[in-house]
Motif scaffolding. Structure first.
Motif, PDB file in Angstrom:
ATOM      1  N   SER A  43       0.833  -1.204   0.000  1.00 51.71           N
ATOM      2  CA  SER A  43       0.000   0.000   0.000  1.00 51.71           C
ATOM      3  C   SER A  43       0.875   1.265   0.000  1.00 51.71           C
ATOM      4  O   SER A  43       0.507   2.267  -0.615  1.00 51.71           O
ATOM      5  N   TRP A  44       2.037   1.217   0.664  1.00 51.14           N
ATOM      6  CA  TRP A  44       2.946   2.359   0.667  1.00 51.14           C
ATOM      7  C   TRP A  44       3.488   2.604  -0.731  1.00 51.14           C
ATOM      8  O   TRP A  44       3.552   3.731  -1.193  1.00 51.14           O
ATOM      9  N   HIS A  45       3.873   1.527  -1.425  1.00 49.96           N
ATOM     10  CA  HIS A  45       4.399   1.663  -2.785  1.00 49.96           C
ATOM     11  C   HIS A  45       3.333   2.196  -3.737  1.00 49.96           C
ATOM     12  O   HIS A  45       3.630   3.020  -4.611  1.00 49.96           O
ATOM     13  N   LEU A  46       2.104   1.735  -3.584  1.00 54.79           N
ATOM     14  CA  LEU A  46       1.027   2.227  -4.451  1.00 54.79           C
ATOM     15  C   LEU A  46       0.734   3.703  -4.181  1.00 54.79           C
ATOM     16  O   LEU A  46       0.463   4.465  -5.112  1.00 54.79           O
ATOM     17  N   ALA A  47       0.795   4.097  -2.914  1.00 51.07           N
ATOM     18  CA  ALA A  47       0.572   5.511  -2.590  1.00 51.07           C
ATOM     19  C   ALA A  47       1.662   6.382  -3.214  1.00 51.07           C
ATOM     20  O   ALA A  47       1.387   7.482  -3.691  1.00 51.07           O
ATOM     21  N   ARG A  90       1.061   6.777  -6.966  1.00 49.39           N
ATOM     22  CA  ARG A  90      -0.070   7.631  -7.341  1.00 49.39           C
ATOM     23  C   ARG A  90       0.302   9.108  -7.369  1.00 49.39           C
ATOM     24  O   ARG A  90      -0.340   9.882  -8.068  1.00 49.39           O
TER      25      ARG A  90
END
Length: 180
Positions: free
Chosen positions: A70-74, A77
């Protein structure tokens, strides 16, 4: 008793230290007052070592702690509006090109999907290069994916311009405006 042969000003009386009692002392520094009787600061260079900061740019060093997906996706984005703007421009240009062909839309749709997949691969390649160069070699922490999104947006704008260059009436209108 003290020796009487010494003048009074030179006589000293030793007082034993008393535990828990600190004699009053003057300030060490007063503006405009010379420190009399105190040794001058040494002009010799420092011999003690300053504390050092550990470098994490080495490949053999301990890797950074793993972060959740989730950190990498944030992070990926952040800057996404650039890619979205490039994709919108490419879509509009593709629509003009596809409608001007007045034929079957399956082949142009496949072309557009392949262009988007290529842009996605370019984004992933830019992120990988950023990780290898910026994070591992320079030790810099990346806080967004704006650079990768910018590269992707420029690619998609180029794709859109290529679609417009294949549209006959757009090229004719461009030549008429520029006077070629």
């Amino acid at each position: 008793m003290a020796d009487q042969t010494q003048p009074w000003a030179e006589r000293t009386v030793e007082v034993p230290p008393q535990p828990g009692v600190v004699p009053p002392q003057r300030d060490a520094f007063q503006r405009g007052v010379a420190a009399v009787g105190q040794p001058r600061p040494s002009r010799t260079p420092r011999t003690e070592q300053f504390p050092t900061v550990e470098q994490h740019g080495d490949w053999a060093a301990e890797p950074a702690p793993r972060r959740p997906m989730s950190w990498h996706l944030a992070q990926a984005r952040k800057g996404g509006e650039l890619s979205a703007a490039g994709a919108l421009f490419a879509f509009v240009c593709w629509g003009i090109w596809a409608i001007s062909g007045r034929g079957n839309l399956i082949a142009p749709l496949l072309t557009f999907v392949l262009s988007l997949l290529t842009a996605l691969g370019l984004f992933a390649l830019a992120r990988l290069l950023g990780r290898l160069i910026l994070e591992r070699q320079f030790g810099r922490v990346r806080r967004s994916a704006k650079g990768a999104h910018l590269v992707t947006a420029l690619f998609l704008v180029g794709v859109g311009v290529a679609y417009l260059q294949q549209t006959e009436w757009v090229v004719s209108a461009w030549n008429w405006v520029t006077g070629n």
